[in-house]
Design an enzyme around this catalytic site. Structure first.
Site, PDB file in Angstrom:
ATOM      1  N   CYS A  97      -2.227   4.557  -4.046  1.00 50.07           N
ATOM      2  CA  CYS A  97      -2.413   5.333  -5.274  1.00 50.07           C
ATOM      3  C   CYS A  97      -3.852   5.839  -5.279  1.00 50.07           C
ATOM      4  O   CYS A  97      -4.475   5.933  -4.219  1.00 50.07           O
ATOM      5  CB  CYS A  97      -2.068   4.525  -6.524  1.00 50.07           C
ATOM      6  SG  CYS A  97      -3.155   3.141  -6.884  1.00 50.07           S
ATOM      7  N   ALA A  98      -4.384   6.184  -6.416  1.00 47.93           N
ATOM      8  CA  ALA A  98      -5.708   6.813  -6.437  1.00 47.93           C
ATOM      9  C   ALA A  98      -6.810   5.863  -5.976  1.00 47.93           C
ATOM     10  O   ALA A  98      -7.632   6.205  -5.129  1.00 47.93           O
ATOM     11  CB  ALA A  98      -6.016   7.345  -7.831  1.00 47.93           C
TER      12      ALA A  98
END
Length: 364
Positions: A97-98
């Protein structure tokens, strides 16, 4: 549940083309992603925006609750099915994810509950991105030999054939000129830089690399620009110039820009629409340099292009394109390249025909 990661591991992921299941929203993925990533988001763009607004107004607990509410029931099941299929198809893959935060941990825990133990990237895309940037900075410090030459000199092919060559135009999906677009859209700047870093890491890992062989590019390749660390090193690099006969250059350009592009357009769009796309591609390229050609010369060449296209459509012959291609090379592209080369004449260390330059590069 498994975890991986040291700084070296990030590079290893890029070198191995490890499949990455990227659970960020599509808008984040489009702004920048790793080369082997597939986007299977936990939240779509609207859901992410709603959760972000909730976080700012009501805090993390409320945002988390909203996220679980938005991704529930049939929506959650559809996304679980997609993640499960991707995990089974890519058993050596990894979640991302980020920043390696809640989104990848949530997906990981859901998969674990469904019987799938799947690792995630600690630090997420941000950590991978920083590793890619740092790798480019370090690898760009190795010596560089640039392959120069006028349009149609076969520079890209020469670079592609070197074990220590990196095809910058191929990575950028653009051949660098007004006619340089390909049928593949260019990547975002960050995705291009990530792809370049991965290619440099893989090339370096395959051999005891002493120097890079690159094409003599300007800063911009279509809409992508070279990382400043690499561009700066290229301005200091030695240049080997391909000086092939004009007729050979014309043959290459005919093959690349007329025969191959016509084939690619018709293959992608069908005969009728493919022909229209091909015509538009050539006219767009000529139009892009209208101001530099001057209106009168542009109109003359555009008329010759139309005539050549009519001939090609009716006879399948591309010979008519020489009527506008030859003057375009002699009046515009060749003088422009020679002017640019004169400004860095002291960097030129070798000149020769294509085969001679290819042989010289092997000795470096």
């Amino acid at each position: 549940m498994q975890e991986r990661h040291t700084e070296q591991d990030y590079r290893a992921l890029l070198i191995a083309d490890t499949p990455i299941i990227d659970v960020r929203a599509p808008i984040e993925f489009e702004q920048g992603a790793m080369p082997a990533a597939i986007n299977l988001p936990l939240m779509n763009n609207d859901e992410r925006a709603a959760v972000g607004t909730c976080y700012k107004q009501q805090g993390s607990d409320a945002a988390l609750a909203l996220g679980h509410k938005l991704v529930a029931g049939e929506i959650r099941q559809q996304r679980m099915d997609a993640w499960r299929a991707a995990c089974l198809q890519n058993p050596q893959g990894i979640l991302c994810c980020a920043r390696g935060g809640q989104r990848s941990h949530i997906v990981q825990s859901w998969l674990y509950a469904a019987g799938i133990d799947y690792p995630l990237v600690e630090g997420g895309y941000k950590a991978l991105r920083q590793a890619a940037i740092q790798a480019t900075i370090e690898l760009a410090q190795k010596p560089i030999v640039l392959i120069g030459g006028c349009t149609g000199s076969g520079k890209t092919l020469l670079v592609q054939q070197q074990p220590n060559g990196v095809d910058l135009e191929g990575l950028a999906r653009h051949r660098g000129s007004a006619f340089g677009r390909t049928l593949q859209p260019q990547l975002s700047q960050a995705s291009f830089e990530n792809l370049l870093a991965a290619e440099m890491l893989k090339t370096d890992a395959r051999q005891d690399l002493r120097l890079w062989v690159l094409e003599d590019e300007s800063r911009m390749i279509g809409s992508n620009h070279l990382p400043e660390c690499l561009r700066e090193r290229m301005t200091q690099a030695a240049i080997a110039v391909v000086e092939d006969p004009f007729e050979i250059r014309l043959e290459r350009l005919n093959e690349e820009y007329f025969l191959r592009m016509h084939h690619d357009f018709t293959h992608a769009y069908g005969d009728e629409q493919g022909w229209q796309e091909y015509c538009e591609y050539l006219h767009h390229g000529l139009s892009a340099i209208k101001r530099r050609l001057g209106l009168q010369r542009y109109n003359e060449l555009a008329a010759q292009l139309d005539t050549a296209l009519t001939t090609q459509l009716t006879t399948d012959s591309t010979d008519g394109h020489l009527a506008w291609l030859v003057p375009l090379l002699k009046e515009y592209y060749d003088p422009m390249y020679r002017y640019q080369l004169e400004k860095k004449a002291e960097k030129v260390v070798f000149r020769g025909e294509w085969a001679e330059v290819a042989e010289w590069v092997k000795t470096q």
